[in-house]
Design an enzyme around this catalytic site. Structure first.
Site, PDB file in Angstrom:
ATOM      1  N   ASP A  21      40.220  30.358  34.739  1.00 58.78           N
ATOM      2  CA  ASP A  21      40.087  31.769  35.046  1.00 58.78           C
ATOM      3  C   ASP A  21      38.440  31.994  35.262  1.00 58.78           C
ATOM      4  O   ASP A  21      37.627  31.649  34.371  1.00 58.78           O
ATOM      5  CB  ASP A  21      40.587  32.584  34.131  1.00 58.78           C
ATOM      6  CG  ASP A  21      41.297  33.866  34.488  1.00 58.78           C
ATOM      7  OD1 ASP A  21      40.694  34.603  35.272  1.00 58.78           O
ATOM      8  OD2 ASP A  21      42.632  34.275  34.262  1.00 58.78           O
ATOM      9  N   HIS A  55      50.182  38.173  33.315  1.00 59.22           N
ATOM     10  CA  HIS A  55      49.787  38.635  32.075  1.00 59.22           C
ATOM     11  C   HIS A  55      49.451  40.076  32.098  1.00 59.22           C
ATOM     12  O   HIS A  55      49.111  40.684  30.782  1.00 59.22           O
ATOM     13  CB  HIS A  55      48.466  37.922  31.237  1.00 59.22           C
ATOM     14  CG  HIS A  55      47.596  38.309  32.098  1.00 59.22           C
ATOM     15  ND1 HIS A  55      47.294  37.629  33.353  1.00 59.22           N
ATOM     16  CD2 HIS A  55      46.030  38.948  31.784  1.00 59.22           C
ATOM     17  CE1 HIS A  55      45.978  37.906  33.839  1.00 59.22           C
ATOM     18  NE2 HIS A  55      45.422  38.544  32.974  1.00 59.22           N
ATOM     19  N   ASP A  74      39.121  36.524  38.683  1.00 59.94           N
ATOM     20  CA  ASP A  74      39.408  37.780  38.342  1.00 59.94           C
ATOM     21  C   ASP A  74      38.724  38.888  39.056  1.00 59.94           C
ATOM     22  O   ASP A  74      37.715  38.943  39.217  1.00 59.94           O
ATOM     23  CB  ASP A  74      38.873  37.878  36.794  1.00 59.94           C
ATOM     24  CG  ASP A  74      39.359  38.926  35.920  1.00 59.94           C
ATOM     25  OD1 ASP A  74      40.576  39.119  35.484  1.00 59.94           O
ATOM     26  OD2 ASP A  74      38.497  40.044  35.609  1.00 59.94           O
ATOM     27  N   GLU A 100      42.182  37.485  42.687  1.00 60.50           N
ATOM     28  CA  GLU A 100      42.773  38.412  42.300  1.00 60.50           C
ATOM     29  C   GLU A 100      42.172  39.630  43.030  1.00 60.50           C
ATOM     30  O   GLU A 100      40.928  40.277  42.965  1.00 60.50           O
ATOM     31  CB  GLU A 100      42.604  38.745  41.078  1.00 60.50           C
ATOM     32  CG  GLU A 100      43.785  39.774  40.316  1.00 60.50           C
ATOM     33  CD  GLU A 100      43.200  40.455  38.991  1.00 60.50           C
ATOM     34  OE1 GLU A 100      44.041  41.063  38.370  1.00 60.50           O
ATOM     35  OE2 GLU A 100      42.076  40.364  38.563  1.00 60.50           O
TER      36      GLU A 100
HETATM   37  C1  GLC Z   1      42.067  41.438  35.702  1.00 60.00           C
HETATM   38  C2  GLC Z   1      42.851  40.669  34.443  1.00 60.00           C
HETATM   39  C3  GLC Z   1      43.045  41.596  33.400  1.00 60.00           C
HETATM   40  C4  GLC Z   1      41.679  42.220  32.724  1.00 60.00           C
HETATM   41  C5  GLC Z   1      40.883  42.750  34.171  1.00 60.00           C
HETATM   42  C6  GLC Z   1      39.531  42.876  33.601  1.00 60.00           C
HETATM   43  O1  GLC Z   1      42.863  42.340  36.301  1.00 60.00           O
HETATM   44  O2  GLC Z   1      43.841  39.982  34.936  1.00 60.00           O
HETATM   45  O3  GLC Z   1      43.806  41.009  32.228  1.00 60.00           O
HETATM   46  O4  GLC Z   1      41.916  43.215  31.785  1.00 60.00           O
HETATM   47  O5  GLC Z   1      40.715  41.927  35.163  1.00 60.00           O
HETATM   48  O6  GLC Z   1      38.972  41.593  33.364  1.00 60.00           O
END
Ligand code: GLC
Ligand code: CA
Length: 550
Positions: free
Chosen positions: A101, A318, A202, A244
């Protein structure tokens, strides 16, 4: 797809591990790296090719590791760099790759860069973050944090506000700063040199942010930064990169994932994950899913990225509730509906992702009291909604359906105490249904959800139509059946899924010269006469159709 454009990750299946909840090797109630190593044989048996490891870096854990204070160090609760090296080695022995990650939209407020930056306006690290003067003694503007409240936090010492799109302990990095970007490239290269096989990035669509113009996602410099990243880090390595991107559209997905542009391999799009909320509202504002809309959205993505770019396929991670509780039936048809959802997704074109526990049909957490929820997002939203006068029962119902902790309860390994996850008291409550839903039971039952996933993963390795065949939706208006074809030259796959528990007939026109074979089904005696099939509750079948000579 031409032979020379084919990539290893086109044919792979990825398994996401949330380390804190996977397996605890030393009885402190917290999953750890050694615990992952102990379960590698299990993952090898499932047949997955790649592990996506949620953050294991040093972190004060305000957001369970998504607030990193040292990118070069392993969180001591999880183990040591030695354990990490061992994990890489032991995975490789089993033919399993590891992707890490990459959380670089923000750091922890405990990261030395931020600790320095806070000291004074002329600190060398000040500009690594985003600071603005108060406006009329208030926040610079109305930007909101994704975890509730303002995105600006006041710092008394220097009389300025800093930006945080997540908790105030997760200050946003300033990507305009070239020195900061170079530090990120160094860090990424450190991990690449260690032998990892890629990155899950992320909230990467936020790095081009332009807070003065209220722009969070898809800022104008986003793609320049990613191309710069490509050149300076993974460009010369054959890695897997997945971004993401909550705000992505089919059009800008091509910007990220068209190989010619040298950015990422693929992105996670979340359009289908927002179909059960009131449009324009937050995901806590619940609405029932309409299958026709789901078909529209998933098909749109399949068509759009058929020639340029590549799709990632997922129901869970998650941050999302368990799919069998969300869109399946986690009561009397748990097994059938979990297999149906798996079949529906793994039949599509793209790289499938499985989230830990999905392969045994784990369900939502079933927490009824607000105290049981540990997630900072849930706690913040609770306060915010209570203060805004929402009905408490409604709030709790939305958490029951959508809170992130639904996916974070400890992995259910057996019916031993604490679900066999830990000898000690787990950091988060286990789901009481572990006595029946667990890995041990799944492995003892050849009809389990586990073996269905195993079979789907195996199919992808040997069936080129499943990997490269074009997608075609059938009966787009049908409200209860999701059926589509995958077509490659004279081969065809037909995927038929009954999305609900009432029986439904399905008709597929076919010439009598065609040969039909069932590749996988969630009932042992599914019909092979596809001219007319009566689908039972949640029945899902993949047929292979070979056109014979007329
Ligand atoms: C992403 C992650 C999440 C986190 C957020 C901030 O969406 O998947 O778990 O809280 O970023 O890093
Ligand atoms: Ca532990």
């Amino acid at each position: 797809m031409k032979e020379n454009q084919q990539k290893w990750w086109h044919k792979n299946v990825i398994y996401q591990i949330y380390p804190r909840s996977f397996y605890d090797s030393n009885g402190d109630g917290i999953g750890d790296i050694e615990g992952i190593i102990l379960k590698l044989d299990y993952l090898e048996k499932l047949g997955i090719d790649v592990i996506w490891l949620s953050p294991v870096y040093e972190s004060p854990n305000v957001d369970n590791g998504y607030d990193i204070s040292d990118y070069y160090c392993i969180l001591s609760e999880f183990g040591t760099m030695q354990n990490m090296n061992e994990l890489l080695l032991e995975s490789e022995k089993r033919g399993i790759k590891i992707i890490m990650d990459l959380v670089v939209n923000h750091t922890s407020d405990q990261h030395p860069w931020f600790v320095e930056a806070k000291k004074s306006k002329d600190n060398p690290n000040r500009d690594y973050y985003i600071w603005r003067d108060p406006v009329n003694g208030q926040e610079p503007n109305e930007l909101k944090s994704n975890f509730g409240g303002s995105a600006w936090e006041y710092d008394e010492n220097t009389n300025q506000y800093y930006l945080h799109f997540y908790s105030k302990q997760q200050p946003d990095l300033n990507w305009e700063n070239a020195e900061m970007r170079n530090s990120i490239w160094d860090m990424m290269n450190f991990w690449i040199d260690k032998g990892i096989s890629g990155f899950r990035m992320d909230v990467i669509d936020l790095i081009g942010k332009d807070p003065d113009h209220l722009i969070k996602e898809n800022g104008s410099k986003l793609h320049d930064y990613l191309q710069d990243m490509y050149r300076n880090t993974f460009g010369n390595h054959d890695l897997l990169t997945v971004g993401e991107t909550w705000g992505v559209t089919t059009e800008n997905a091509k910007l990220y994932s068209d190989p010619k542009r040298k950015e990422l391999n693929m992105v996670f799009q979340f359009e289908h994950m927002q179909l059960d909320k009131v449009p324009g509202k937050q995901r806590w504002d619940l609405r029932k899913l309409e299958l026709v809309e789901l078909k529209n959205v998933l098909s749109k993505w399949q068509y759009a990225l058929d020639q340029e770019g590549w799709n990632s396929l997922f129901w869970n991670n998650h941050d999302l509730p368990r799919i069998v509780s969300r869109w399946g039936n986690d009561r009397e048809y748990r097994v059938e509906s979990a297999k149906m959802l798996a079949t529906l997704l793994h039949g599509m074109k793209g790289t499938p992702y499985i989230y830990q526990g999905e392969e045994i049909g784990m369900t939502n957490a079933a927490f009824t009291s607000i105290e049981d929820y540990i997630d900072i997002e849930t706690q913040n939203i609770y306060k915010e909604r209570m203060a805004a006068g929402f009905n408490e029962e409604e709030i709790m119902k939305s958490f029951y359906m959508k809170a992130r902790d639904n996916a974070r309860t400890p992995m259910q390994w057996s019916d031993d105490k604490h679900a066999g996850f830990s000898e000690g008291k787990p950091w988060m409550k286990v789901n009481p249904n572990y006595t029946s839903i667990n890995v041990e039971n799944a492995l003892n039952d050849s009809n389990s959800i586990f073996f269905h996933y195993q079979q789907l993963i195996k199919l992808r390795k040997h069936n080129n139509t499943l990997v490269y065949g074009s997608y075609k939706l059938l009966d787009s208006e049908d409200k209860s059946i999701y059926a589509y074809e995958r077509i490659l030259k004279n081969k065809k796959l037909l995927i038929v899924c009954n999305f609900y528990e009432h029986e439904k007939e399905f008709c597929y026109p076919i010439t009598h010269h065609s040969e039909v074979e069932i590749l996988i089904s969630n009932y042992i005696d599914s019909g092979s006469d596809i001219k007319n099939i009566k689908l039972r509750p949640y029945e899902a079948i993949i047929y292979e159709i070979s056109e014979g000579e007329a």
